[in-house]
Design an enzyme around this catalytic site. Structure first.
Site, short mmCIF file in Angstrom:
data_model
loop_
_atom_site.label_atom_id
_atom_site.label_comp_id
_atom_site.label_asym_id
_atom_site.label_seq_id
_atom_site.Cartn_x
_atom_site.Cartn_y
_atom_site.Cartn_z
N HIS A 135 -11.70 9.25 5.82
CA HIS A 135 -11.61 7.95 6.34
C HIS A 135 -11.04 7.46 7.64
CE1 HIS A 135 -10.17 3.86 5.03
NE2 HIS A 135 -9.10 4.23 5.30
N HIS B 194 -9.26 9.13 2.19
CA HIS B 194 -8.96 8.04 1.37
C HIS B 194 -9.23 8.54 0.00
CE1 HIS B 194 -8.42 4.15 -0.32
NE2 HIS B 194 -7.84 3.60 0.93
N ARG C 86 -1.59 9.12 0.80
CA ARG C 86 -2.92 9.38 0.54
C ARG C 86 -3.14 10.81 0.29
NH1 ARG C 86 -5.72 5.05 4.56
NH2 ARG C 86 -4.93 3.34 3.24
N ARG D 271 -1.46 8.88 8.68
CA ARG D 271 -1.24 7.39 9.05
C ARG D 271 -0.72 6.85 8.12
NH1 ARG D 271 -4.99 2.95 8.53
NH2 ARG D 271 -6.34 4.50 7.51
N GLU E 292 0.76 -1.20 0.12
CA GLU E 292 0.11 0.16 -0.05
C GLU E 292 0.82 1.21 0.08
OE1 GLU E 292 -3.43 -0.21 2.81
OE2 GLU E 292 -3.39 -2.31 2.57
C1 SIN Z 1 -7.33 0.25 2.35
O1 SIN Z 1 -7.58 -0.88 2.37
O2 SIN Z 1 -7.16 1.14 1.63
C2 SIN Z 1 -7.47 1.11 3.82
C3 SIN Z 1 -6.40 0.31 4.59
C4 SIN Z 1 -6.19 1.67 5.66
O3 SIN Z 1 -6.86 2.60 5.79
O4 SIN Z 1 -5.26 1.37 6.57
#
Ligand code: SIN
Length: 526
Positions: A342, A235, A281, A377, A118
């Site tokens: 988010h 998000h 993000r 975060r 991610e």
């Molecule tokens: C996601 O799956 O994109 C969310 C994961 C997160 O917010 O840590």
């Protein structure tokens, strides 16, 4: 004033039944009687349940807690508490191993755990279960574990009206049953706030209906120190389709190679950041908003049509099926998406053992501000946070549990004054989205504060009607966020001011509220 119907005694009261609350409850049950409350009608409803991406933990052979530490600190943009981050990355792997011992099956290939990627992680680090159903699997595992322990009582449909204080110590909470309207005073030797986040303060959010900032409002009203509330994470990719709810499309999809395209079909992220779709993000969310303005449109597209269709269906079954139910086959069509509120980086200030500034009151999970997230975060650190700090709060409680209070404190209960909360809540969400959202400036923040003040007046005096009390909680927290966002005259992490677009080193500090006053300091605690 109303009558309190009953007084119940327990050792540890846990308010909230997501990953943090249940982790705390399971650990505390090894030495104490635990009562867990959730305001939802089901003990499996929480933000945890909707988490898709997974749990970040340094468990792969290529990884180490030190690398995880560095990525977390970089994402936090100068405001992480290094001691708390060290706790997270070093204790996290063992907490994840416990989940596996309790029956959770993370996805594997040839018997080896597989790791997703991610944004802002330098390597594949994110464990997932049933593809994108990680949160649901974790919630199920923890609820089953809690149900199997005789020392834990799980109570649903309970809305917490206020924390009970006795000589400055938290001794439990006053709670109303959402169906019967009966009010109880639950007396506890320790109380844990694990109520999750506040995404529902915004028009568009990935959070479930329960995420209305209740825990933050309860703690603030009780006099607890609150910090970093201006840092709200948006998000970048939530489904944006008429008639469909705002549904998270995991960042893990971009981790597997999905591309962002504007309405003209052009890939745009490389123009905004060297990490393109896997930039932090806040960068991706702002880039999307800029493209929306540039192209005068309401959505951009997330495109996986160039990836193997069978792989996508297997890796992201929930996303695939949900989009399919709204008429989109993601293996053939790009998905319309839009950023959404988010996660709250700020909350009730705690030390690395979950202790708040009020004796007897602990907090863990999203409602807490341990300093691990700083100003932004790192993806998939929040499930890990719930596991680690829920467990630590319980360990601290078991060490520190005082005798049961000798006498019951006087706690009065407001009348159950109900009102039509919908128009006020809708207005609140609009103003938070428009003026306290992804990009902010002094004029709109002032405007938001004026509107929120008027809404607070309209919402009236405290009520023991859950809907009214929930609206009042939302207003309390919304005003704190807007005030903090106005005070912080710089841009950092999740907080972006168009009138102060740069970092300002003088602002490498925390805004901390206690009651009506605030202070600005280098460290969260001390
Ligand atoms: C996601 O799956 O994109 C969310 C994961 C997160 O917010 O840590």
């Amino acid at each position: 004033m109303r009558t309190v119907h009953e007084i119940v005694e327990t050792d540890v009261l846990v308010i909230g039944a997501g990953i943090a609350g249940l982790s705390a409850a399971v650990e505390a049950a090894s030495g104490a009687k635990v009562t867990v409350l959730t305001k939802a009608d089901s003990s499996s409803e929480s933000a945890t349940r909707y988490a898709q991406g997974g749990v970040a933990a340094a468990l792969s052979p290529a990884d180490s807690p030190e690398l995880h530490f560095e990525d977390t600190i970089r994402a936090g943009d100068g405001l992480c508490d290094e001691d708390a981050v060290n706790v997270l990355v070093h204790e996290g792997p063992d907490r994840v191993r416990h989940l596996i011992e309790w029956g959770l099956q993370f996805d594997t290939v040839n018997g080896e755990l597989v790791f997703g990627r991610e944004a802002a992680h330098r390597l594949h680090r994110v464990l997932h279960a049933h593809g994108d159903a990680t949160g649901e699997m974790i919630q199920r595992t923890l609820v089953e574990r809690a149900r199997g322990l005789a020392n834990i009582e799980l109570l649903k449909s309970r809305f917490t009206l206020q924390l009970a204080l006795d000589a400055g110590r938290c001794v439990g909470a006053q709670v109303v049953h959402q169906q019967t309207g009966e009010v109880s005073l639950i007396l506890a030797r320790a109380t844990v706030l694990a109520t999750g986040g506040l995404g529902r303060l915004y028009r568009s959010t990935t959070n479930p209906a329960v995420a209305t900032g209740d825990g933050a409002a309860l703690a603030y009203r009780a006099g607890a120190a609150m910090a970093d509330l201006e840092f709200v994470q948006f998000h970048p990719t939530a489904l944006m389709l008429n008639g469909a709810p705002t549904f998270l499309i995991s960042e893990a999809v971009r981790g597997e190679g999905a591309l962002l395209r504007n309405v003209a079909g052009e890939r745009f992220m490389p123009r905004y950041h060297e990490m393109a779709e896997l930039a932090p993000r806040d960068v991706v969310s702002r880039a999307i908003m800029a493209e929306l303005r540039r192209t005068d449109s309401h959505h951009v597209f997330l495109d996986v049509t160039h990836l193997d269709a069978a792989f996508i269906r297997e890796r992201f079954p929930t996303i695939f099926k949900t989009c399919e139910s709204y008429g989109i086959d993601i293996t053939r069509q790009p998905v319309p998406i839009h950023p959404s509120a988010h996660y709250s980086m700020g909350g009730v200030v705690t030390d690395p053992w979950g202790r708040t500034s009020i004796p007897g009151l602990y907090a863990c999970g999203e409602v807490a501000c341990t300093g691990i997230h700083g100003a932004n975060r790192l993806a998939s650190n929040s499930l890990l946070e719930g596991l680690v700090f829920g467990n630590r709060a319980a360990r601290a409680i078991l060490r520190e549990l005082p005798p049961a209070p000798a006498a019951h404190p006087e706690v009065t209960c407001p009348e159950a004054r109900s009102m039509d909360t919908d128009p006020l809540a809708t207005r609140l969400r609009e103003v938070m989205w428009d003026c306290v959202g992804i990009s902010r400036d002094a004029e709109r923040l002032q405007q938001a504060l004026t509107t929120l003040e008027a809404l607070s007046e309209a919402a009236g005096v405290p009520s023991s009607c859950p809907r009214t009390a929930e609206l009042q909680n939302m207003l309390t927290v919304a005003r704190l966020i807007a005030t903090a966002a106005l005070l912080r005259e710089e841009s950092r992490g999740g907080h972006h001011r168009t009138d102060f677009p740069d970092h300002d080193e003088r602002w490498r500090r925390h805004i901390i509220f206690t009651g009506a006053s605030h202070r600005i300091q280098d460290r969260l605690v001390g």
